[in-house]
Design a protein around this motif. Structure first.
Motif, PDB file in Angstrom:
ATOM      1  N   PRO A   1       0.838  -1.205   0.000  1.00  0.00           N
ATOM      2  CA  PRO A   1       0.000   0.000   0.000  1.00  0.00           C
ATOM      3  C   PRO A   1       0.869   1.250   0.000  1.00  0.00           C
ATOM      4  CG  PRO A   1       0.069  -0.963   2.196  1.00  0.00           C
ATOM      5  CD  PRO A   1       0.758  -1.945   1.286  1.00  0.00           C
ATOM      6  N   LYS A   2       0.275   2.356  -0.378  1.00  0.00           N
ATOM      7  CA  LYS A   2       1.004   3.620  -0.440  1.00  0.00           C
ATOM      8  C   LYS A   2       1.649   3.959   0.891  1.00  0.00           C
ATOM      9  CE  LYS A   2       0.277   8.511  -1.557  1.00  0.00           C
ATOM     10  NZ  LYS A   2      -0.708   9.536  -1.985  1.00  0.00           N
ATOM     11  N   GLN A   3       0.976   3.602   1.982  1.00  0.00           N
ATOM     12  CA  GLN A   3       1.467   3.965   3.308  1.00  0.00           C
ATOM     13  C   GLN A   3       2.744   3.216   3.694  1.00  0.00           C
ATOM     14  OE1 GLN A   3      -1.651   2.972   2.594  1.00  0.00           O
ATOM     15  NE2 GLN A   3      -2.687   4.981   2.695  1.00  0.00           N
ATOM     16  N   ALA A   4       3.072   2.144   2.970  1.00  0.00           N
ATOM     17  CA  ALA A   4       4.213   1.322   3.356  1.00  0.00           C
ATOM     18  C   ALA A   4       5.517   2.121   3.341  1.00  0.00           C
ATOM     19  CB  ALA A   4       4.328   0.109   2.429  1.00  0.00           C
ATOM     20  N   PHE A   5       5.671   3.042   2.388  1.00  0.00           N
ATOM     21  CA  PHE A   5       6.903   3.825   2.286  1.00  0.00           C
ATOM     22  C   PHE A   5       6.663   5.315   2.508  1.00  0.00           C
ATOM     23  CE2 PHE A   5       7.671   0.058  -0.389  1.00  0.00           C
ATOM     24  CZ  PHE A   5       8.863  -0.398   0.162  1.00  0.00           C
ATOM     25  N   GLU A   6       5.441   5.681   2.834  1.00  0.00           N
ATOM     26  CA  GLU A   6       5.071   7.089   2.867  1.00  0.00           C
ATOM     27  C   GLU A   6       5.902   7.879   3.876  1.00  0.00           C
ATOM     28  OE1 GLU A   6       0.858   9.154   2.121  1.00  0.00           O
ATOM     29  OE2 GLU A   6       0.935   7.906   3.913  1.00  0.00           O
ATOM     30  N   ARG A   7       6.051   7.357   5.064  1.00  0.00           N
ATOM     31  CA  ARG A   7       6.717   8.122   6.115  1.00  0.00           C
ATOM     32  C   ARG A   7       8.212   8.283   5.832  1.00  0.00           C
ATOM     33  NH1 ARG A   7       5.087   9.740  10.880  1.00  0.00           N
ATOM     34  NH2 ARG A   7       3.209   8.460  10.718  1.00  0.00           N
ATOM     35  N   ILE A   8       8.848   7.244   5.334  1.00  0.00           N
ATOM     36  CA  ILE A   8      10.298   7.332   5.131  1.00  0.00           C
ATOM     37  C   ILE A   8      10.643   8.197   3.932  1.00  0.00           C
ATOM     38  CG2 ILE A   8      10.513   5.294   3.633  1.00  0.00           C
ATOM     39  CD1 ILE A   8      12.929   6.372   6.461  1.00  0.00           C
ATOM     40  N   LEU A   9       9.737   8.278   2.965  1.00  0.00           N
ATOM     41  CA  LEU A   9      10.042   9.069   1.774  1.00  0.00           C
ATOM     42  C   LEU A   9       9.905  10.562   2.007  1.00  0.00           C
ATOM     43  CD1 LEU A   9       8.438   6.964  -1.096  1.00  0.00           C
ATOM     44  CD2 LEU A   9      10.850   7.292  -0.619  1.00  0.00           C
ATOM     45  N   ASP A  10       9.090  10.950   2.975  1.00  0.00           N
ATOM     46  CA  ASP A  10       8.901  12.378   3.220  1.00  0.00           C
ATOM     47  C   ASP A  10       8.482  12.571   4.665  1.00  0.00           C
ATOM     48  OD1 ASP A  10       7.746  15.038   1.175  1.00  0.00           O
ATOM     49  OD2 ASP A  10       7.914  15.094   3.335  1.00  0.00           O
ATOM     50  N   ASP A  11       9.191  13.394   5.376  1.00  0.00           N
ATOM     51  CA  ASP A  11       8.899  13.593   6.792  1.00  0.00           C
ATOM     52  C   ASP A  11       7.507  14.172   7.016  1.00  0.00           C
ATOM     53  OD1 ASP A  11      12.297  14.619   7.487  1.00  0.00           O
ATOM     54  OD2 ASP A  11      11.369  12.639   7.463  1.00  0.00           O
ATOM     55  N   LYS A  12       6.952  14.823   6.000  1.00  0.00           N
ATOM     56  CA  LYS A  12       5.631  15.419   6.125  1.00  0.00           C
ATOM     57  C   LYS A  12       4.538  14.507   5.582  1.00  0.00           C
ATOM     58  CE  LYS A  12       7.514  20.086   5.631  1.00  0.00           C
ATOM     59  NZ  LYS A  12       7.503  21.339   4.812  1.00  0.00           N
ATOM     60  N   ASN A  13       4.931  13.264   5.249  1.00  0.00           N
ATOM     61  CA  ASN A  13       3.969  12.293   4.734  1.00  0.00           C
ATOM     62  C   ASN A  13       3.329  12.750   3.427  1.00  0.00           C
ATOM     63  OD1 ASN A  13       4.383  10.491   6.821  1.00  0.00           O
ATOM     64  ND2 ASN A  13       2.823  11.430   8.105  1.00  0.00           N
ATOM     65  N   GLN A  14       4.053  13.516   2.651  1.00  0.00           N
ATOM     66  CA  GLN A  14       3.603  13.903   1.321  1.00  0.00           C
ATOM     67  C   GLN A  14       4.755  13.625   0.374  1.00  0.00           C
ATOM     68  OE1 GLN A  14       2.459  17.975   1.588  1.00  0.00           O
ATOM     69  NE2 GLN A  14       0.728  17.596   2.922  1.00  0.00           N
ATOM     70  N   MET A  15       4.589  12.631  -0.502  1.00  0.00           N
ATOM     71  CA  MET A  15       5.751  12.124  -1.219  1.00  0.00           C
ATOM     72  C   MET A  15       6.118  12.947  -2.452  1.00  0.00           C
ATOM     73  SD  MET A  15       5.538   8.019  -0.822  1.00  0.00           S
ATOM     74  CE  MET A  15       3.807   7.753  -1.053  1.00  0.00           C
ATOM     75  N   HIS A  16       5.184  13.696  -3.023  1.00  0.00           N
ATOM     76  CA  HIS A  16       5.503  14.610  -4.112  1.00  0.00           C
ATOM     77  C   HIS A  16       6.276  13.937  -5.246  1.00  0.00           C
ATOM     78  CE1 HIS A  16       3.973  17.759  -1.591  1.00  0.00           C
ATOM     79  NE2 HIS A  16       4.921  17.614  -0.697  1.00  0.00           N
ATOM     80  N   SER A  17       5.742  12.883  -5.807  1.00  0.00           N
ATOM     81  CA  SER A  17       6.359  12.233  -6.971  1.00  0.00           C
ATOM     82  C   SER A  17       7.785  11.794  -6.687  1.00  0.00           C
ATOM     83  CB  SER A  17       6.308  13.155  -8.196  1.00  0.00           C
ATOM     84  OG  SER A  17       4.976  13.485  -8.522  1.00  0.00           O
ATOM     85  N   ALA A  18       7.952  10.963  -5.691  1.00  0.00           N
ATOM     86  CA  ALA A  18       9.292  10.505  -5.304  1.00  0.00           C
ATOM     87  C   ALA A  18       9.904   9.566  -6.332  1.00  0.00           C
ATOM     88  CB  ALA A  18       9.226   9.807  -3.944  1.00  0.00           C
ATOM     89  N   LEU A  19       9.080   8.864  -7.131  1.00  0.00           N
ATOM     90  CA  LEU A  19       9.537   7.894  -8.131  1.00  0.00           C
ATOM     91  C   LEU A  19      10.251   6.702  -7.500  1.00  0.00           C
ATOM     92  CD1 LEU A  19      10.854  10.149 -11.066  1.00  0.00           C
ATOM     93  CD2 LEU A  19       8.531   9.372 -10.604  1.00  0.00           C
ATOM     94  N   LEU A  20       9.776   6.252  -6.345  1.00  0.00           N
ATOM     95  CA  LEU A  20      10.347   5.047  -5.745  1.00  0.00           C
ATOM     96  C   LEU A  20      10.186   3.876  -6.717  1.00  0.00           C
ATOM     97  CD1 LEU A  20      11.551   3.572  -3.285  1.00  0.00           C
ATOM     98  CD2 LEU A  20       9.192   3.133  -2.539  1.00  0.00           C
ATOM     99  N   GLY A  21      11.250   3.097  -6.859  1.00  0.00           N
ATOM    100  CA  GLY A  21      11.236   1.993  -7.810  1.00  0.00           C
ATOM    101  C   GLY A  21      11.898   2.335  -9.126  1.00  0.00           C
ATOM    102  N   TYR A  22      12.386   3.564  -9.244  1.00  0.00           N
ATOM    103  CA  TYR A  22      13.137   3.939 -10.447  1.00  0.00           C
ATOM    104  C   TYR A  22      14.325   2.992 -10.628  1.00  0.00           C
ATOM    105  CZ  TYR A  22      14.835   7.340 -13.915  1.00  0.00           C
ATOM    106  OH  TYR A  22      15.223   7.976 -15.065  1.00  0.00           O
ATOM    107  N   SER A  23      14.864   2.527  -9.513  1.00  0.00           N
ATOM    108  CA  SER A  23      15.928   1.524  -9.515  1.00  0.00           C
ATOM    109  C   SER A  23      15.694   0.574  -8.353  1.00  0.00           C
ATOM    110  CB  SER A  23      17.311   2.186  -9.401  1.00  0.00           C
ATOM    111  OG  SER A  23      17.384   2.977  -8.227  1.00  0.00           O
ATOM    112  N   VAL A  24      16.107  -0.681  -8.499  1.00  0.00           N
ATOM    113  CA  VAL A  24      15.951  -1.679  -7.426  1.00  0.00           C
ATOM    114  C   VAL A  24      17.168  -2.586  -7.401  1.00  0.00           C
ATOM    115  CG1 VAL A  24      13.420  -1.702  -7.473  1.00  0.00           C
ATOM    116  CG2 VAL A  24      14.681  -3.265  -8.959  1.00  0.00           C
TER     117      VAL A  24
END
Length: 584
Positions: free
Chosen positions: A381-404
């Motif tokens: 779910p979106k919440q799985a990485f939400e907190r770590i990607l942005d301290d304000k819980n708003q990810m703003h197009s982080a593009l997680l998964g661009y590389s793995v």
């Protein structure tokens, strides 16, 4: 001492316009040794379906043959849209059965007239036979949408032609049809009239004629809530074209506080009970607080996505396209929610015991990583990485998964996802899966410069070749020098139980040129015969855009910071300069 030698090379060439050479992999089977070459724009300009070439390394000729996998990669029981899917943009080996995998990140499926882009992948056997394709993010199409447009036609609405233009543009943006969107239009002031019901017109043309010629009702009173209740009761009736199971949407346009606001609570409660998704559009409301509160009471939650505020009738036409996009989301998901995995565009993959698929387009380009094994796929779910990607819980197009990638120590496997736009500086996230197959974050590292695309490229290194990952290299190819040049930089991290610790960085030869050093990074076999793994880093824009590669030698559990060897090339394909992608 650094020992690097250049030998004679066999050169394989392909169509430049098809991006021949965008990805490469070495491959062996009982027929010989091959170079697999991705050509993701194969078919350009008519249709960039993409293709894979096999090039025989030991043969007498430097020729390549197309595998033509793009015609065999389809999913049963869905409407496949293979146009421009870019098969071959992702290409990776499967070591356990001597096969390989290729992906087309822009493969689409059709739901009515709406196209979703989850991307697809397929394993290919050692004999180059494609296996059944798979799409972890395959969508269940949303149902049809019934839309009731409720227009304030009172005297204060002026000029009326601006309302007609808004209606024309909104109707033009909708996909109208018996199995798609249907529209009803009502106009009101003190009383009301239906201009047409849902089942009046089967195509858009008839509706547009009404929109262009519809006369203003006029009137001194604005009974907005009576009109909403009438639309709720009548617009969606089966005899007026309402369809069982269709998503109900209501658009209310008004320019002033209603005369029947006392009905608001009861009317909105009935709308909620009938599951009607509502958009409120306020005209001339910039300084009228009570009117804005009324519009917000009409609109569904979240208010910021369902309330529009324009300063004049002329401003209506400017928001018609955005409103159409919001309704497109409803039509696509059937739930009135933001897109989830519909546009995931899987663009990176790693094939081991668990297949990792990066889905940078998921959750409105916040991105995620999908794990797939023999039992099925796990979409977090979106919440799985939400907190770590942005301290304000708003990810703003982080593009997680661009590389793995993965990291291995003596007892554990750690997963890594790159998010090059997280907080605008980029980020890498290290996690494990718990017993419920949910991610547990172990560590993360952020880039140091906005726009550097830190995390767009990640490469693990087992330097001393003992089966344990010693280093993680993280590319930031857009890193800018003090001279405002995109020189690029590669960060080096050591790993202890999944925790990353900085070991400095690597840079190209000159801070004065745009090089994009770190656009590609790969581990290579022991080039200088000292027993340690070496590293090749690409700088595709160096040398006046000809591209260059840099070689660094491994040393025990680290790498030597001095450059062992660098070379600039004049590639056969000017669209894919040397150092853009590296695989060995």
């Amino acid at each position: 001492m650094c020992i690097c030698r250049l030998a004679g090379a066999k050169v394989f060439s392909g169509p430049a316009l098809e991006e021949f050479g965008y990805t490469i992999q070495q491959f062996s089977n009982h027929q010989g040794k091959w170079l697999l070459v991705g050509s993701p724009w194969s078919g350009y300009p008519q249709n960039r379906k993409g293709n894979i070439y096999k090039c025989e390394i030991l043969g007498p000729q430097a020729t390549c043959d197309k595998l033509n996998l793009q015609n065999s990669v389809n999913i049963l029981d869905v409407q496949n849209i293979n146009t421009n899917m870019s098969l071959g943009l992702t290409l990776t080996r499967i070591t356990k059965n001597s096969a390989f995998m290729t992906c087309g990140p822009l493969w689409a499926q059709s739901c009515g007239s709406q196209f979703f882009y989850p991307g697809l992948c397929a394993d290919v056997s050692p004999l180059f036979t494609p296996q059944p394709a798979f799409i972890p993010a395959l969508q269940t199409c949303g149902g049809p949408v019934d839309i009731a447009i409720v227009l304030d036609g009172s005297n204060s609405i002026y000029p009326w032609p601006d309302v007609q233009k808004f209606l024309h543009k909104l109707l033009s943006s909708l996909d109208i049809g018996p199995d798609k969107a249907q529209v009803s239009v009502m106009q009101y002031s003190g009383d009301l009239v239906f201009e047409f019901y849902l089942n009046k017109y089967k195509t858009r043309d008839g509706m547009l004629k009404v929109a262009d010629t519809m006369e203003q009702k006029t009137g001194q009173v604005t009974n907005t809530f009576a009109a909403i209740d009438a639309a709720r009761k009548s617009a969606f009736l089966p005899e007026h074209g309402g369809r069982p199971g269709a998503t109900k949407v209501m658009v209310v346009v008004t320019d002033g506080e209603s005369a029947d606001a006392h009905l608001s609570a009861n009317v909105m409660e009935r709308c909620n009970k009938d599951n009607i998704i509502r958009f409120g559009i306020a005209v001339k409301s910039a300084d009228i607080k009570k009117f804005i509160e009324e519009i917000e009471s009409i609109a569904s939650n979240p208010k910021e996505k369902h309330v529009f505020n324009v300063s004049s009738e002329a401003g209506l036409v400017n928001i018609a396209g955005t409103l159409g996009d919001r309704i497109f989301t409803i039509e696509g998901t059937g739930k009135g929610e933001d897109f989830q995995m519909e546009m995931s565009q899987g663009m990176s993959c790693l094939y081991q015991d668990v297949v990792m698929l990066g889905a940078a387009g998921a959750y409105g380009w916040s991105g995620t990583v999908v794990h797939k094994n023999a039992q099925g796929s796990k979409i977090f779910p979106k919440q799985a990485f939400e907190r770590i990607l942005d301290d304000k819980n708003q990810m703003h197009s982080a593009l997680l998964g661009y590389s793995v990638t993965t990291l291995i120590d003596s007892s554990s496997e750690y997963y890594v996802g790159g998010a090059p736009r997280s907080n605008h500086t980029g980020q890498v996230v290290v996690y494990v899966l718990n017993s419920q197959w949910q991610p547990r974050i172990i560590d993360s590292q952020r880039g140091e410069q906005i726009g550097s695309y830190f995390g767009s490229v990640i490469c693990p290194l087992d330097v001393n070749r003992d089966g344990i990952t010693d280093l993680l290299l993280v590319g930031a190819p857009m890193y800018m020098s003090d001279q405002k040049k995109e020189v690029g930089k590669v960060y080096v991290f050591s790993i202890t139980k999944g925790i990353l610790e900085s070991q400095g960085s690597l840079e190209g030869a000159s801070p004065l040129v745009n090089a994009r050093f770190g656009m590609a990074i790969t581990a290579v076999p022991d080039l200088n015969l000292d027993g340690f793994t070496d590293v090749v880093i690409g700088a595709p824009l160096e040398g006046n855009n000809q591209g260059a590669i840099y070689i660094y030698n491994g040393d025990n559990k680290t790498i030597r910071k001095q450059i062992c060897f660098s070379a600039t090339f004049r590639p056969a394909n000017p669209f894919s300069p040397a150092g853009n992608h590296l695989n060995f």
